[in-house]
Design an enzyme around this catalytic site. Sequence first.
Site, PDB file in Angstrom:
ATOM      1  N   SER A  56      62.701  24.135  31.560  1.00  0.00           N
ATOM      2  CA  SER A  56      63.325  24.164  33.080  1.00  0.00           C
ATOM      3  C   SER A  56      62.906  23.286  33.968  1.00  0.00           C
ATOM      4  O   SER A  56      61.394  23.153  34.056  1.00  0.00           O
ATOM      5  CB  SER A  56      63.410  25.098  32.834  1.00  0.00           C
ATOM      6  OG  SER A  56      64.555  25.599  34.568  1.00  0.00           O
ATOM      7  N   SER A  57      63.478  22.815  34.449  1.00  0.00           N
ATOM      8  CA  SER A  57      63.173  22.096  35.799  1.00  0.00           C
ATOM      9  C   SER A  57      62.648  22.337  37.007  1.00  0.00           C
ATOM     10  O   SER A  57      62.311  22.263  37.985  1.00  0.00           O
ATOM     11  CB  SER A  57      64.868  20.800  36.058  1.00  0.00           C
ATOM     12  OG  SER A  57      65.303  20.220  35.448  1.00  0.00           O
ATOM     13  N   ASN A 108      64.981  15.374  36.813  1.00  0.00           N
ATOM     14  CA  ASN A 108      63.762  15.908  36.403  1.00  0.00           C
ATOM     15  C   ASN A 108      63.640  16.170  35.678  1.00  0.00           C
ATOM     16  O   ASN A 108      63.271  17.568  34.757  1.00  0.00           O
ATOM     17  CB  ASN A 108      64.094  17.108  37.705  1.00  0.00           C
ATOM     18  CG  ASN A 108      62.131  17.861  37.790  1.00  0.00           C
ATOM     19  OD1 ASN A 108      61.864  19.361  37.262  1.00  0.00           O
ATOM     20  ND2 ASN A 108      61.729  17.072  37.497  1.00  0.00           N
ATOM     21  N   GLY A 113      62.703  19.230  27.605  1.00  0.00           N
ATOM     22  CA  GLY A 113      63.735  19.351  26.674  1.00  0.00           C
ATOM     23  C   GLY A 113      65.350  17.911  26.901  1.00  0.00           C
ATOM     24  O   GLY A 113      65.705  17.733  25.964  1.00  0.00           O
ATOM     25  N   HIS A 114      65.120  17.476  28.281  1.00  0.00           N
ATOM     26  CA  HIS A 114      65.739  15.990  27.805  1.00  0.00           C
ATOM     27  C   HIS A 114      65.765  15.025  27.321  1.00  0.00           C
ATOM     28  O   HIS A 114      66.273  14.488  26.656  1.00  0.00           O
ATOM     29  CB  HIS A 114      66.174  15.674  30.076  1.00  0.00           C
ATOM     30  CG  HIS A 114      65.923  16.374  30.654  1.00  0.00           C
ATOM     31  ND1 HIS A 114      65.216  16.889  31.707  1.00  0.00           N
ATOM     32  CD2 HIS A 114      67.471  17.186  31.297  1.00  0.00           C
ATOM     33  CE1 HIS A 114      66.210  17.901  32.531  1.00  0.00           C
ATOM     34  NE2 HIS A 114      67.563  17.629  32.308  1.00  0.00           N
ATOM     35  N   GLY A 136      71.954  20.958  26.549  1.00  0.00           N
ATOM     36  CA  GLY A 136      70.822  22.478  25.490  1.00  0.00           C
ATOM     37  C   GLY A 136      71.777  23.089  25.052  1.00  0.00           C
ATOM     38  O   GLY A 136      72.881  24.103  26.097  1.00  0.00           O
ATOM     39  N   GLN A 142      77.628  22.773  41.853  1.00  0.00           N
ATOM     40  CA  GLN A 142      78.002  24.052  40.647  1.00  0.00           C
ATOM     41  C   GLN A 142      76.235  25.266  41.658  1.00  0.00           C
ATOM     42  O   GLN A 142      75.408  25.982  40.804  1.00  0.00           O
ATOM     43  CB  GLN A 142      76.987  23.917  39.445  1.00  0.00           C
ATOM     44  CG  GLN A 142      75.763  22.591  39.082  1.00  0.00           C
ATOM     45  CD  GLN A 142      75.527  22.065  37.712  1.00  0.00           C
ATOM     46  OE1 GLN A 142      76.532  21.268  37.560  1.00  0.00           O
ATOM     47  NE2 GLN A 142      74.611  23.020  37.503  1.00  0.00           N
TER      48      GLN A 142
HETATM   49  O1  PAF Z   1      73.183  21.909  32.223  1.00  0.00           O
HETATM   50  C1  PAF Z   1      72.793  20.862  33.308  1.00  0.00           C
HETATM   51  O2  PAF Z   1      72.105  19.974  34.083  1.00  0.00           O
HETATM   52  C2  PAF Z   1      74.417  20.820  34.085  1.00  0.00           C
HETATM   53  O3  PAF Z   1      74.682  21.595  34.625  1.00  0.00           O
HETATM   54  C3  PAF Z   1      75.352  19.645  34.161  1.00  0.00           C
HETATM   55  C4  PAF Z   1      75.301  19.818  32.926  1.00  0.00           C
HETATM   56  C5  PAF Z   1      74.441  18.302  33.840  1.00  0.00           C
HETATM   57  C6  PAF Z   1      76.084  19.523  34.583  1.00  0.00           C
HETATM   58  O4  PAF Z   1      75.767  18.956  36.532  1.00  0.00           O
END
Ligand code: PAF
Length: 499
Positions: free
Chosen positions: A177-178, A20, A24-25, A139, A50
């Site tokens: 943010s996504s 997504n 930022g990405h 980031g 996570q």
């Molecule tokens: O920040 C994120 O998007 C995630 O926590 C990461 C670093 C890709 C790990 O899954």
Amino acid sequence: MENWRKNVNNDINFIPTMGNLHNGHIKLISTAKNDNQNINLVSIFVNPLQFNNRLDLKNYPKTINNDIKISFANGADAIFIPSTEDIYPPNNKNIEFLKAPKELSSTLCGLDRIGHFDGVCTVVYRLLNIIKPKNLYLGEKDWQQLLILKNLVLTKKLNVAIKSIPTQRDFDGIPLSSRNIHLSKNDRKLIKFFSNELFEAKNNFKQGKNINLKEIIKKLSSEKISIEYLEHLHPYTLKKARTEDNISLLAGAIRCGKTRLIDHVFLMKRRPIIAIDGPAGSGKSTVTKLIAEKLKLLYLDTGAMYRALSWLLIKENIDYKKEKKLQNILQNISIAFKSNKNANQDVFINNYCVTEEIRSQEISSIVSKISSIKEVRNFLVEEQRKIGESGGLVAEGRDIGTTVFPDAEIKIFLTASIDERAKRRKSDKNSKDSQEIDLHALKRLIEKRDFEDSNREISPLIKANDAIEIITDGYSINEVVDKIIDLYNDKIPKETQFK
Ligand code: PAF
């Protein structure tokens, strides 16, 4: 991936994501592309470990086709999209499930998201082991995650450099943010109010006001903003901020409907300072000048101030051993630096330009003595502190990290062997030493100067306890400059590096 990796001979910039992709990405990918000639590899993997909330995982936005287009359009050379079974094969007993360090993970987002940072460490460690990148791009928006991953790289002794980029914000100032796609118009208004409050606190802090968390929480609550946490912390240890901290972190998480959003600002009394101390001939001046240029910081050459003062005392034939006389003279002295047309700095004392004169052997032989006079030292240290009041500078000298700016964020003690320093002085075309003195005599002079500087009563040349020593024998100037810039970038959030 393992096969692909075996056939890649270039270094790799690795940009891990959960898809997504937003601006930022894009900034992460394009920064990696502009940094160097390495291969840019983006991974897209929604890491179940996570997520402590199943619904959050289920609802995590998935836009894979668009992500692929965005990645390639912005500089990715390859994309890795593993399945959950690729990363966590069900029968693989060798997977190391990591625990994030308690000190960093039991506060802020770790309070409510039990196991979240353990999951982040586990997946990033697995990805790094498969990909073996040279650089890892992350980031600063997820500042706590960044600290935890820096700690992971350190404790696991991984051979990868972490590069960070500042939080990217949308047109209305809210952090990208996504999860923002879940926000209603009203949610956006609330998070905008929250971000604005953080920025207001930042400005107040800059003007010398204290941070009152209760007051901010009261204001947010009156807007019916549901706050998960709001903390004022030390930016690296995540312990409570202390009044003496020059940089601190004000971080919060709020809930808008089912969506949880985080934001933070860094509070700064002044911009960062780099202190570079070391003996004569260690390469300090050249290195400091280049760092100032590259990081767009003010360059403060304190040695030139001592030399300029020595020049004036000699020129005006002042008996500097007479305390009263010296005090009177010092009251009427002004020293200033100005850029000249060659993009170098000229030194002025009482409006005389003395850039050239102060490099003579006559001044070299007397500056150490003059700079050991208490009144001179006190006067110039005060002048230097005035120049550094609002920070944003790199200063070189002999007592910067110990006396002038003991709270500098980065302290370097630059040195080299006497042999190496004498050789450098001899081949320095700008130094009169290269014509006037032979190598052997130069070594004796350097030894004498070292002895005087290290043994004087006031502000002797010593390495500050928290300084990093760099011995420059065998290193090129650029290698030393890059090392110090890496240390700076590693320690100072990108978000605070700009005015
Ligand atoms: O920040 C994120 O998007 C995630 O926590 C990461 C670093 C890709 C790990 O899954």
